[in-house]
Design a protein around this motif. Structure first.
Motif, mmCIF file in Angstrom:
data_model
loop_
_atom_site.group_PDB
_atom_site.id
_atom_site.type_symbol
_atom_site.label_atom_id
_atom_site.label_comp_id
_atom_site.label_asym_id
_atom_site.label_seq_id
_atom_site.Cartn_x
_atom_site.Cartn_y
_atom_site.Cartn_z
ATOM 1 N N MET A 1 21.986 47.835 74.448
ATOM 2 C CA MET A 1 21.547 46.471 74.561
ATOM 3 C C MET A 1 22.702 45.495 74.447
ATOM 4 S SD MET A 1 18.805 43.731 72.865
ATOM 5 C CE MET A 1 19.768 43.811 71.276
ATOM 6 N N VAL A 2 23.434 44.916 75.007
ATOM 7 C CA VAL A 2 24.640 43.856 74.814
ATOM 8 C C VAL A 2 24.352 42.901 73.858
ATOM 9 C CG1 VAL A 2 26.008 42.070 75.978
ATOM 10 C CG2 VAL A 2 25.615 44.053 77.222
ATOM 11 N N LYS A 3 25.187 42.967 72.989
ATOM 12 C CA LYS A 3 24.848 41.970 71.773
ATOM 13 C C LYS A 3 25.898 40.812 72.025
ATOM 14 C CE LYS A 3 23.176 44.971 68.302
ATOM 15 N NZ LYS A 3 23.462 45.738 66.909
ATOM 16 N N ARG A 4 25.261 39.524 71.626
ATOM 17 C CA ARG A 4 26.088 38.293 71.975
ATOM 18 C C ARG A 4 26.544 37.994 70.518
ATOM 19 N NH1 ARG A 4 23.160 33.598 73.785
ATOM 20 N NH2 ARG A 4 25.168 32.786 74.245
ATOM 21 N N VAL A 5 28.067 37.729 70.920
ATOM 22 C CA VAL A 5 28.730 37.340 69.327
ATOM 23 C C VAL A 5 29.328 36.068 69.382
ATOM 24 C CG1 VAL A 5 30.370 38.313 67.734
ATOM 25 C CG2 VAL A 5 29.231 39.805 69.002
ATOM 26 N N ALA A 6 29.215 35.095 68.491
ATOM 27 C CA ALA A 6 29.793 33.823 68.643
ATOM 28 C C ALA A 6 31.104 34.061 67.529
ATOM 29 C CB ALA A 6 28.948 32.808 67.700
ATOM 30 N N ILE A 7 32.237 33.631 67.952
ATOM 31 C CA ILE A 7 33.400 33.764 67.372
ATOM 32 C C ILE A 7 33.894 32.274 67.146
ATOM 33 C CG2 ILE A 7 35.751 34.186 67.320
ATOM 34 C CD1 ILE A 7 34.850 36.542 69.177
ATOM 35 N N VAL A 8 34.070 31.913 65.705
ATOM 36 C CA VAL A 8 34.520 30.460 65.556
ATOM 37 C C VAL A 8 36.164 30.549 65.274
ATOM 38 C CG1 VAL A 8 33.988 28.488 64.036
ATOM 39 C CG2 VAL A 8 32.389 30.239 64.343
ATOM 40 N N GLY A 9 36.792 29.679 66.104
ATOM 41 C CA GLY A 9 38.191 29.564 66.262
ATOM 42 C C GLY A 9 39.072 30.366 67.141
ATOM 43 N N ALA A 10 40.246 29.930 67.810
ATOM 44 C CA ALA A 10 40.782 30.829 68.619
ATOM 45 C C ALA A 10 42.212 30.870 68.285
ATOM 46 C CB ALA A 10 40.795 30.096 70.087
ATOM 47 N N GLY A 11 42.377 30.956 66.749
ATOM 48 C CA GLY A 11 43.722 31.393 66.237
ATOM 49 C C GLY A 11 44.054 32.989 66.484
ATOM 50 N N ARG B 1 32.206 47.592 64.759
ATOM 51 C CA ARG B 1 31.655 48.784 64.942
ATOM 52 C C ARG B 1 30.587 48.798 63.917
ATOM 53 N NH1 ARG B 1 34.167 52.480 67.616
ATOM 54 N NH2 ARG B 1 33.494 54.521 66.362
ATOM 55 N N VAL B 2 30.638 47.807 62.791
ATOM 56 C CA VAL B 2 29.442 47.827 61.964
ATOM 57 C C VAL B 2 28.423 46.911 62.688
ATOM 58 C CG1 VAL B 2 28.689 46.420 59.898
ATOM 59 C CG2 VAL B 2 30.764 47.443 59.883
ATOM 60 N N ILE B 3 28.686 45.835 63.447
ATOM 61 C CA ILE B 3 27.840 45.305 64.370
ATOM 62 C C ILE B 3 26.858 46.028 65.278
ATOM 63 C CG2 ILE B 3 27.397 43.495 66.269
ATOM 64 C CD1 ILE B 3 29.728 41.931 64.843
ATOM 65 N N LYS B 4 27.754 46.995 65.816
ATOM 66 C CA LYS B 4 27.171 48.068 66.816
ATOM 67 C C LYS B 4 26.534 49.116 65.997
ATOM 68 C CE LYS B 4 28.988 49.242 70.488
ATOM 69 N NZ LYS B 4 29.869 49.852 71.589
ATOM 70 N N GLY B 5 26.470 49.173 64.605
ATOM 71 C CA GLY B 5 25.706 50.264 64.095
ATOM 72 C C GLY B 5 26.392 51.468 63.798
ATOM 73 N N MET B 6 27.907 51.573 64.243
ATOM 74 C CA MET B 6 28.548 52.783 64.375
ATOM 75 C C MET B 6 29.240 53.105 63.032
ATOM 76 S SD MET B 6 30.485 52.045 67.885
ATOM 77 C CE MET B 6 30.976 53.715 68.202
ATOM 78 N N ILE B 7 29.126 52.190 62.021
ATOM 79 C CA ILE B 7 29.626 52.192 60.577
ATOM 80 C C ILE B 7 28.420 51.504 59.728
ATOM 81 C CG2 ILE B 7 31.161 51.449 59.112
ATOM 82 C CD1 ILE B 7 33.333 51.462 61.044
ATOM 83 N N LYS B 8 28.014 52.279 58.795
ATOM 84 C CA LYS B 8 26.781 51.700 57.838
ATOM 85 C C LYS B 8 27.530 51.154 56.643
ATOM 86 C CE LYS B 8 23.656 52.954 60.633
ATOM 87 N NZ LYS B 8 22.646 51.888 61.496
ATOM 88 N N LEU B 9 27.118 49.918 56.283
ATOM 89 C CA LEU B 9 27.663 49.523 54.843
ATOM 90 C C LEU B 9 26.815 50.053 53.868
ATOM 91 C CD1 LEU B 9 28.225 45.746 55.967
ATOM 92 C CD2 LEU B 9 29.766 47.614 56.104
ATOM 93 N N PRO B 10 27.438 50.322 52.636
ATOM 94 C CA PRO B 10 26.779 50.638 51.343
ATOM 95 C C PRO B 10 25.559 49.834 51.156
ATOM 96 C CG PRO B 10 28.848 50.348 51.000
ATOM 97 C CD PRO B 10 28.726 49.811 52.489
ATOM 98 N N PRO B 11 24.657 50.116 50.273
ATOM 99 C CA PRO B 11 23.608 49.222 49.907
ATOM 100 C C PRO B 11 24.115 48.037 49.139
ATOM 101 C CG PRO B 11 23.209 51.551 49.002
ATOM 102 C CD PRO B 11 24.563 51.397 49.534
ATOM 103 N N THR B 12 23.377 46.936 49.403
ATOM 104 C CA THR B 12 23.432 45.521 48.877
ATOM 105 C C THR B 12 24.009 45.562 47.435
ATOM 106 O OG1 THR B 12 21.943 44.755 50.285
ATOM 107 C CG2 THR B 12 22.782 43.177 48.555
ATOM 108 N N SER B 13 23.351 46.379 46.570
ATOM 109 C CA SER B 13 23.779 46.326 45.018
ATOM 110 C C SER B 13 25.109 46.814 44.935
ATOM 111 C CB SER B 13 22.473 47.261 44.405
ATOM 112 O OG SER B 13 22.681 48.590 44.871
ATOM 113 N N VAL B 14 25.535 48.055 45.848
ATOM 114 C CA VAL B 14 26.936 48.738 45.614
ATOM 115 C C VAL B 14 27.767 47.556 46.091
ATOM 116 C CG1 VAL B 14 28.394 50.428 46.311
ATOM 117 C CG2 VAL B 14 25.805 50.891 46.184
#
Length: 536
Positions: free
Chosen positions: A1-11, A394-407
């Motif tokens: 599924m295509v994921k829509r991403v909002a980007i704030v700022g064009a710098g 890659r995080v948004i696409k689920g290809m990289i998993k972040l550690p648990p919130t507590s970590v």
């Protein structure tokens, strides 16, 4: 599924984020409140609300080989340190090359970004924008905030007793555009960062007298470094970084002070840093010592009191403690703020937000809100933002998993405490970090960090260039996802491009009798470094 991403700022960070989203098959929509791209690098004669502002004479502090996008070098005829107009032209070439403009909605202000009701499940965000008086609302699967930290001026007038009685003119450095206003005036610049020093030096060419007030002092370095090479191409190498991080901080600080004082003795000019155990970002200025020694700029300590037509300084040595002043420029920095986000999403405390890897709010259930460029590395923010954006998509696409919130929260809290290991450089602010270590960490997570040991066997010349030579952004896209086929050639020809724009007259070089010995030493040093890595 295509994921829509909002980007704030064009710098610089916003453009990189658009490109990285497109590379990974995402659907980016960039909201830019002004009518053009460029962010900080787009000069205007007036200050625009919500957008970083620069003065007309701004030149990059990082050279073109170190501050380009990793897969898009500057044109060869571009000077090593790039004036803002040419930098903006480069950004426009980048946007056109990768067809980024189609994703940008200009003259569109982001009013608010809030979690959708089902955020715990979907991770989606509701974005409200304003365009030509019409408010619109849309839902996005992820948001990348690329507004930087140079839009909200910090102006602590309460720290300057008597400022309300001052009959002259005073303003924040954000308002400064041209030196004409200083003609035949007595000027005080408060704050010795890069902007404050630039303004003081520029004012000194037309003003009657210029005072530069600093409480903590700073190291000042020239863009022209050893043997005339760009400072960051000499200083920012994997080899030097390895040595620095392997030595006790006290020794590293002594070496840094020795190097800085090799240009001029900072103590004799009233500039030596008050606290040398922690490294503040050095000031890049080629003219300051020359302006001081000719009496055009006078260094003073902190301001004790402001009077109707003068200023009283603290701890004055060999000079009057009170000086007449017509204009005061407060180069006192900026505060971090995200007015379109609720504090429950991201809260700014002591000038920083609780961001994992300087990117993700550590407490959110879903990693779908990212901040690009909210970091102060010793290296260039442009390739840093590009690397952050690659990692984020890659995080948004689920290809990289972040550690648990507590970590993640624990890591953020440890960084806020700013505890130091006792080795390498000790940075004084939480947003400041070791550039090479930080980038390598993100590249490793993406599987994009070059393996120097393998390269030493398969491509030894490239391995030597990458280890002993400058840590140029081309290395970031040499391998792994998003790799660039021209990266190797760009690395091997980086010095050619750096010298092409300065070596414009044919001169017969004198061969060094020690050239062969130096090459042998370089090879030996490489093996010593490899041995040190294994020991660690």
């Amino acid at each position: 599924m295509v994921k829509r991403v909002a980007i704030v700022g064009a710098g610089v960070a916003g453009l990189a984020s658009i490109k990285c989203c497109l590379e990974e098959g995402l659907e980016p929509t960039c909201f830019e409140r002004s009518d053009d791209i460029g962010g900080l690098w787009r000069f205007t004669d007036h200050v625009e609300e919500g957008r970083a502002s620069l003065y007309k004479s701004v030149v990059s502090n990082s050279c073109k080989e170190m501050s380009c996008y990793p897969d898009f070098p500057f044109p060869e005829d571009c000077p090593n340190y790039v004036p803002n107009l040419q930098f903006l032209d480069y950004l426009k070439m980048y946007a056109n090359r990768f067809n980024l403009l189609k994703c940008i909605q200009f003259k569109t202000k982001v009013c608010s970004i809030a979690k959708c009701q089902d955020f715990d499940r979907s991770g989606q965000w509701e974005v409200v924008t304003l365009h030509e008086g019409k408010q619109e609302q849309a839902v996005f699967d992820a948001v990348m905030v690329c507004v930087g930290y140079l839009t909200n001026p910090y102006l602590p007038l309460d720290c300057f007793p008597g400022i309300n009685t001052f009959k002259g003119q005073y303003f924040h450095s954000r308002q400064y555009k041209h030196p004409d206003i200083f003609k035949d005036k007595r000027v005080l610049v408060v704050g010795m960062g890069n902007s404050g020093t630039d303004i003081a030096v520029e004012a000194s060419h037309v003003a009657k007298k210029v005072f530069l007030s600093t409480t903590r002092g700073s190291w000042v370095i020239s863009r022209v470094f050893d043997s005339g090479y760009p400072w960051d191409m000499v200083f920012m190498t994997r080899f030097q970084n390895l040595i620095r991080n392997s030595l006790p901080t006290s020794i590293v600080n002594w070496l840094v002070a020795r190097k800085m004082n090799s240009w001029f003795n900072h103590a004799n000019y009233g500039l030596a840093p008050k606290d040398r155990m922690q490294l503040r970002e050095p000031v890049l200025n080629d003219e300051l010592p020359g302006r001081i020694i000719t009496g055009k700029v006078c260094i003073r300590s902190s301001v004790k009191e402001v009077r109707e037509n003068s200023v009283v300084f603290d701890h004055v040595h060999n000079a009057p403690n009170e000086e007449p002043v017509d204009i005061i420029v407060f180069a006192t920095g900026y505060t971090l703020a995200f007015p379109f986000l609720d504090e429950s999403v991201v809260k700014v405390e002591d000038g920083q937000a609780s961001l994992y890897k300087y990117i993700f709010p550590a407490h959110l259930q879903k990693p779908t809100l990212a901040f690009i460029g909210i970091i102060k590395p010793l290296g260039s923010i442009l390739p840093t933002g590009d690397t952050q954006a690659r990692w984020v998509v890659r995080v948004i696409k689920g290809m990289i998993k972040l550690p648990p919130t507590s970590v993640m929260i624990n890591e953020v809290n440890e960084r806020k405490q700013n505890k130091h290991t006792g080795y390498g450089l000790n940075y004084c602010k939480a947003l400041e970090t070791d550039y090479i270590t930080y980038i390598d960490d993100l590249l490793t997570s993406m599987g994009a960090k070059p393996n120097l040991f393998s390269l030493l066997l398969t491509d030894p010349l490239l391995a030597l260039a990458m280890f002993f030579g400058p840590y140029t952004p081309y290395q970031f896209r040499l391998t792994g996802p998003g790799k660039w086929s021209g990266a190797r050639k760009a690395i091997m020809t980086q010095w050619d491009r750096a010298l092409k724009v300065t070596k414009t007259r044919i001169v017969q070089d004198s061969p060094s009798p020690f050239e062969g010995l130096l090459k042998l030493f370089a090879i030996l040093a490489l093996f010593v470094s490899v041995f040190l890595i294994f020991l660690k």
